[in-house]
Design a protein around this motif. Structure first.
Motif, short mmCIF file in Angstrom:
data_model
loop_
_atom_site.label_atom_id
_atom_site.label_comp_id
_atom_site.label_asym_id
_atom_site.label_seq_id
_atom_site.Cartn_x
_atom_site.Cartn_y
_atom_site.Cartn_z
N PRO A 62 -18.30 -101.29 6.92
CA PRO A 62 -18.20 -99.91 6.45
C PRO A 62 -16.96 -99.19 6.97
N ASP A 63 -16.42 -98.33 6.13
CA ASP A 63 -15.28 -97.51 6.51
C ASP A 63 -15.71 -96.19 7.18
N GLY A 64 -16.91 -95.73 6.83
CA GLY A 64 -17.31 -94.39 7.27
C GLY A 64 -16.67 -93.34 6.38
N THR A 65 -16.61 -92.11 6.86
CA THR A 65 -16.03 -91.01 6.11
C THR A 65 -14.59 -91.31 5.73
N PRO A 66 -14.19 -91.09 4.45
CA PRO A 66 -12.84 -91.44 4.02
C PRO A 66 -11.75 -90.68 4.78
N ARG A 67 -12.00 -89.42 5.06
CA ARG A 67 -10.99 -88.59 5.74
C ARG A 67 -11.71 -87.54 6.55
N LYS A 68 -11.20 -87.25 7.74
CA LYS A 68 -11.85 -86.22 8.56
C LYS A 68 -10.81 -85.55 9.45
N LEU A 69 -10.19 -84.52 8.91
CA LEU A 69 -9.22 -83.71 9.64
C LEU A 69 -9.78 -82.31 9.75
N CYS A 70 -9.83 -81.77 10.95
CA CYS A 70 -10.41 -80.44 11.08
C CYS A 70 -9.33 -79.36 11.10
N ASP A 71 -9.68 -78.24 10.54
CA ASP A 71 -8.82 -77.05 10.55
C ASP A 71 -8.98 -76.39 11.92
N ILE A 72 -7.89 -76.26 12.66
CA ILE A 72 -7.98 -75.68 14.01
C ILE A 72 -7.35 -74.29 14.07
N SER A 73 -7.24 -73.64 12.91
CA SER A 73 -6.63 -72.31 12.90
C SER A 73 -7.45 -71.29 13.68
N ARG A 74 -8.78 -71.46 13.69
CA ARG A 74 -9.63 -70.49 14.39
C ARG A 74 -9.36 -70.51 15.89
N ILE A 75 -9.33 -71.69 16.50
CA ILE A 75 -9.09 -71.73 17.94
C ILE A 75 -7.62 -71.43 18.25
N ARG A 76 -6.71 -71.81 17.37
CA ARG A 76 -5.30 -71.44 17.57
C ARG A 76 -5.14 -69.92 17.63
N SER A 77 -5.94 -69.22 16.82
CA SER A 77 -5.83 -67.76 16.77
C SER A 77 -6.26 -67.11 18.07
#
Length: 329
Positions: free
Chosen positions: A282-297
């Motif tokens: 199995p490959d698992g989830t095809p893509r998993k990139l999180c948006d980190i704009s909230r913690i950057r703010s």
């Protein structure tokens, strides 16, 4: 729900004298948090091994909180593992993680904990969530089946914190880190996550002069990786905020394919053979990139790049091998 006669916690910053309980302090994340806290002068740390405090035992957890009265809790304890472990032991993954979170959050509430930071994972998000994944994607569609049990337990934990905060005004909040790596990782041959599994596999292949290494799946899925010391810095940053977000992603903001990751690890350890794929796995989830704009703010950003992080992590792996402290559970 009743509570002790403790006053509601005041929203004030931690200080060097604060009593801080780091649950899971022997794991990779907990150990990194402890290292940073000590470096920053926080010496009043409450640390317990699993034999000293079984977090799945409600009576023990209640007794600990009643007797020690921690002011701040970093809940980094969890049963964790890679695709194989999650897919093989879903009952244990959901039960143990649910019970630990429930016991700790309730005890913290009853005994007046000032700050409670719950650590989860970005695997809580739907399998096909829009990329990069924003916190608002939570519970909008189906989870990835191979880690559904773990994800449901972590969702329950963060929701416990959110609802206790909403109803009682306590500063209980959560952080969802992406895939982690660094010193003290678990290098079990079957139950570890992808990056430590690669480090061990390519190291052993290099030592044996193997002609090739086979990796699971097609190698095409995209993953994001964060050094555990960056996560520790994010945790301390969040604990110092007067009004932290209920839920916040913590990641590097960059992604790499599994095949490219394998190549980077091979280069780091000095493996010169072929890298082959096994599409039957199995490959698992095809893509998993999180948006980190909230913690950057809020003022935090990652500092350790993947190349630098791999180099230092491999050095730590070799040191752990040499002094017989390598985790492989």
């Amino acid at each position: 729900m009743d509570r002790c006669e403790c006053p509601l916690p005041q929203k004030k910053l931690m200080n060097a004298e604060s009593k801080i309980h780091v649950a899971g302090h022997r794991g990779m994340v907990g150990a990194a948090v402890v290292r940073l806290l000590k470096q920053q002068g926080y010496a009043n740390l409450l640390l317990r091994t699993r034999s000293e405090l079984d977090l799945t035992n409600q009576a023990q957890v209640n007794q600990f909180y009643a007797e020690e009265s921690p002011e701040v809790v970093v809940f980094a304890a969890a049963r964790v593992g890679g695709i194989h472990a999650n897919d093989s032991y879903p009952a244990e993954f959901i039960y143990e993680n649910l019970v630990m979170a429930s016991n700790a959050v309730q005890a913290a509430f009853e005994h007046g904990v000032r700050r409670f930071l719950f650590l989860g994972s970005t695997c809580i998000y739907p399998r096909m969530a829009p990329q990069p994944i924003r916190e608002e994607s939570l519970l909008t569609s189906e989870l990835e089946p191979t880690n559904e049990a773990y994800a449901i337990a972590k969702i329950a934990g963060l929701k416990l914190c959110q609802f206790y905060r909403r109803q009682y005004g306590v500063t209980f909040h959560s952080a969802m880190p992406t895939n982690l790596y660094g010193p003290g990782d678990n290098y079990h041959s079957e139950n570890s996550h992808v990056l430590p599994a690669f480090i061990r596999r390519f190291h052993e292949a290099s030592e044996a002069n193997d002609e090739s290494v086979t990796i699971w799946g097609t190698g095409s899925p995209l993953r994001e990786f964060l050094h555990v010391d960056d996560l520790a810095a994010a945790i301390l940053h969040l604990l110092k905020l007067d009004h932290p977000p209920d839920l916040v992603n913590v990641g590097s903001g960059e992604e790499v394919s599994i095949h490219a990751l394998a190549k980077a690890v091979a280069d780091t350890v000095g493996f010169r053979g072929r890298i082959e794929t096994d599409p039957t796995k199995p490959d698992g989830t095809p893509r998993k990139l999180c948006d980190i704009s909230r913690i950057r703010s809020t003022g935090w950003s990652p500092q350790i790049g993947l190349h630098e992080g791999l180099k230092s992590t491999y050095a730590a792996f070799r040191a752990e091998l040499e002094n017989d402290s390598l985790r492989a559970v």
